[in-house]
Design an enzyme around this catalytic site. Structure first.
Site, PDB file in Angstrom:
ATOM      1  CD  GLU A 176      -3.303 -38.692  40.720  1.00  0.00           C
ATOM      2  OE1 GLU A 176      -2.430 -38.064  40.109  1.00  0.00           O
ATOM      3  OE2 GLU A 176      -3.084 -39.287  41.790  1.00  0.00           O
ATOM      4  CD  GLU A 378      -2.557 -43.696  40.991  1.00  0.00           C
ATOM      5  OE1 GLU A 378      -1.677 -43.027  41.581  1.00  0.00           O
ATOM      6  OE2 GLU A 378      -2.958 -43.418  39.851  1.00  0.00           O
TER       7      GLU A 378
HETATM    8  C1  BGP Z   1      -0.270 -40.380  40.888  1.00  0.00           C
HETATM    9  C2  BGP Z   1      -0.368 -40.786  39.461  1.00  0.00           C
HETATM   10  C3  BGP Z   1       0.429 -41.938  39.075  1.00  0.00           C
HETATM   11  C4  BGP Z   1       1.622 -42.240  39.948  1.00  0.00           C
HETATM   12  C5  BGP Z   1       1.482 -41.894  41.400  1.00  0.00           C
HETATM   13  C6  BGP Z   1       2.747 -41.911  42.220  1.00  0.00           C
HETATM   14  O1  BGP Z   1      -0.272 -39.008  40.935  1.00  0.00           O
HETATM   15  O2  BGP Z   1      -1.685 -41.057  39.052  1.00  0.00           O
HETATM   16  O3  BGP Z   1       0.632 -41.824  37.707  1.00  0.00           O
HETATM   17  O4  BGP Z   1       2.815 -42.065  39.382  1.00  0.00           O
HETATM   18  O5  BGP Z   1       0.859 -40.676  41.587  1.00  0.00           O
HETATM   19  O6  BGP Z   1       3.455 -40.754  42.023  1.00  0.00           O
HETATM   20  P1  BGP Z   1       4.994 -40.712  41.721  1.00  0.00           P
HETATM   21  O7  BGP Z   1       5.199 -41.595  40.569  1.00  0.00           O
HETATM   22  O8  BGP Z   1       5.288 -39.321  41.435  1.00  0.00           O
HETATM   23  O9  BGP Z   1       5.640 -41.208  42.964  1.00  0.00           O
END
Ligand code: BGP
Length: 480
Positions: A176, A378
């Site tokens: 990201e 993701e």
């Molecule tokens: C993205 C990241 C992850 C992950 C995901 C979900 O931004 O790459 O590391 O955690 O989001 O977000 P969260 O864990 O805040 O729900």
């Protein structure tokens, strides 16, 4: 009509900082994530330059992949994973980021993990830097603001490329990377928080520092890609962007133009650099208006051109709307990616607006722009799960979310998008990146670990586990 290709990479995604734990085991040093406390949906997590007694730092143990990797990989294999997205913890290899020699114990750990994946025929997809910047580099150089980080990163890449050249084919440079476009990216992504102690969402914003740090990441990424292409032709190198899809809130041309500006700044800028190899002209105006001056060294532009990626990957969770109406904007609040709500969409318990069709739209937009293979690395629903007395977890809401998104991915494939694979986030429960909670779960596998740090770390299959297994076995045909 087209459908998911035969070699479609079905799998799941994780990141060392939220999953591995063992934060100081076998010579590992602290990363930015290790210095973050827990938080919640309403109370922001904090970063502290020294550990505070009696405070919980959830990344320290996380869900302990370090000691459970065999069990977890066996579970992934049982679901039929073709690919497993994970990251290498930079501080396991270079504890402060500045050593001249790598830590052998750290390297040996990933040898074991890759060998285990290989035993089941699962392809690793490795993120080189996923919110694991050595805290030593924060203290020494104010994180990525310091150009020195580029060489430290390259040394780390040289080490892992050489060591794992026969075990890993797919690499992503920065997770990201466009989080640095937002003030929030200063902590986990850029590490430009030297000496800062406080909530992660209240770091005094310095756009000049952020965008200069981002430039250093661009150069580091391009040099890594160039090195890979020259020395390891078998590697496939990808970028990784958050795709925060935006629609105009109304058809008022003011909203449409505002939306275009936000889409460019937030979503297209970083990948235009990664894929096309140069800064897009629309950023000149933004930099001028914000009085940001990017300092480039001779050769930087050439490196950016020479280090363009082979495939484009992104995270996709939600969408939002953009408006030029400031009053509306102020009233909305609570949307992590900015903008205002969409009356046609419902939101998760954390206020993330669920938009499966937005995924089809997004895949088409990206593919139209770049014409290189894409991968959704993701996606998923962060939700409260209830562990029943008999040990089962009925997460039908998660199945619904994933089913709708996979159906829309297939629509995009029919539209002509070249889609390589899909790795839903946190396939085995991990700590939340934004809030530091355990309660916000994404996994097909439940991990017995709670917000107060308790739990025996036992693994249990959720209903979605069995469902996803069928999805993979049918190559995405059986979504029932
Ligand atoms: C993205 C990241 C992850 C992950 C995901 C979900 O931004 O790459 O590391 O955690 O989001 O977000 P969260 O864990 O805040 O729900």
């Amino acid at each position: 009509m087209r459908t998911f290709r035969e070699d479609f990479l079905w799998g799941g995604a994780t990141a060392a900082n939220q999953y591995e734990g063992a934060w100081d085991v076998d010579g590992k040093g602290p990363s930015v994530s290790d210095m973050c406390t827990n938080g919640s949906h309403t109370v922001p997590k904090r970063i502290t330059p020294v550990f505070e007694d009696g405070t919980l730092y959830p990344s320290r143990e996380a869900t302990d992949f370090y000691h459970h990797y065999k069990e977890d990989i066996a579970l992934a294999a049982e679901m039929g994973f073709k690919v497993f997205r994970m990251s290498i913890n930079w501080t396991r290899i270079y504890p402060t980021g500045m050593e001249k020699e790598p830590n052998e114990a750290g390297l040996a750990f990933y040898d074991q993990v890759f060998d285990e994946l290989n035993r089941y025929g699962i392809e690793p997809l490795v993120t080189i830097s996923h919110y694991e910047l050595p805290y030593g580099l924060v203290e020494a150089y104010n994180g990525w603001y310091g150009r020195e980080c580029i060489d430290c990163f390259l040394r780390y890449c040289e080490t892992i490329f050489e060591r794992y050249q026969d075990k890993v084919k797919y690499w992503l440079t920065f997770n990201e990377i466009n989080s640095g476009v937002m003030p929030m990216g200063a902590v986990l992504s850029l590490g430009t928080v030297k000496g800062y102690c406080g909530p992660v969402n209240a770091v005094p914003d310095e756009p000049q520092v952020r965008f200069q740090g981002l430039h250093h990441q661009f150069v580091a990424s391009a040099r890594a890609v160039k090195l890979a292409h020259e020395k390891y032709p078998q590697f496939k190198m990808g970028n990784m962007n958050i795709f925060a899809t935006k629609y105009p809130a109304t058809c008022n041309p003011d909203d449409v133009v505002k939306c275009q500006e936000e889409m460019r700044r937030m979503n297209w800028f970083t990948s235009d650099v990664h894929v096309r190899g140069y800064y897009p002209s629309y950023m000149e105006r933004f930099f001028e208006e914000k009085k940001i001056k990017i300092h480039m060294e001779p050769g930087d532009e050439a490196v950016l051109r020479e280090g363009t990626v082979d495939f484009y990957t992104f995270s996709y969770y939600m969408s939002s709307c953009e408006t030029a109406d400031l009053e509306k904007l102020e009233k909305s609040g609570g949307n992590i990616i900015g903008g205002v709500g969409n009356p046609y969409l419902r939101a998760s318990d954390w206020g993330w607006q669920i938009d499966p069709k937005g995924l089809r739209y997004t895949l088409n937009e990206i593919y139209d722009r770049y014409q290189i293979p894409l991968m959704v690395v993701e996606n998923g629903l962060g939700a409260y799960d209830k562990l029943e007395e008999d040990g089962s977890i009925h997460d039908g809401y998660r199945i619904d979310y994933l089913r709708e998104h996979i159906a829309q991915m297939e629509e995009a494939v029919k539209d002509g998008v070249d889609l390589m694979g899909y790795t839903p986030w946190g396939c085995i429960d991990v700590v939340s990146a934004s809030t530091g909670e355990m309660a916000k779960r994404y996994g097909f596998v439940y991990v017995d670990k709670y917000d107060d740090g308790t739990g025996d770390l036992g693994r249990r299959r959720k209903d979605s586990f069995y469902w996803y297994k069928k999805v993979i076995a049918s190559n995405g045909k059986d979504l029932a």
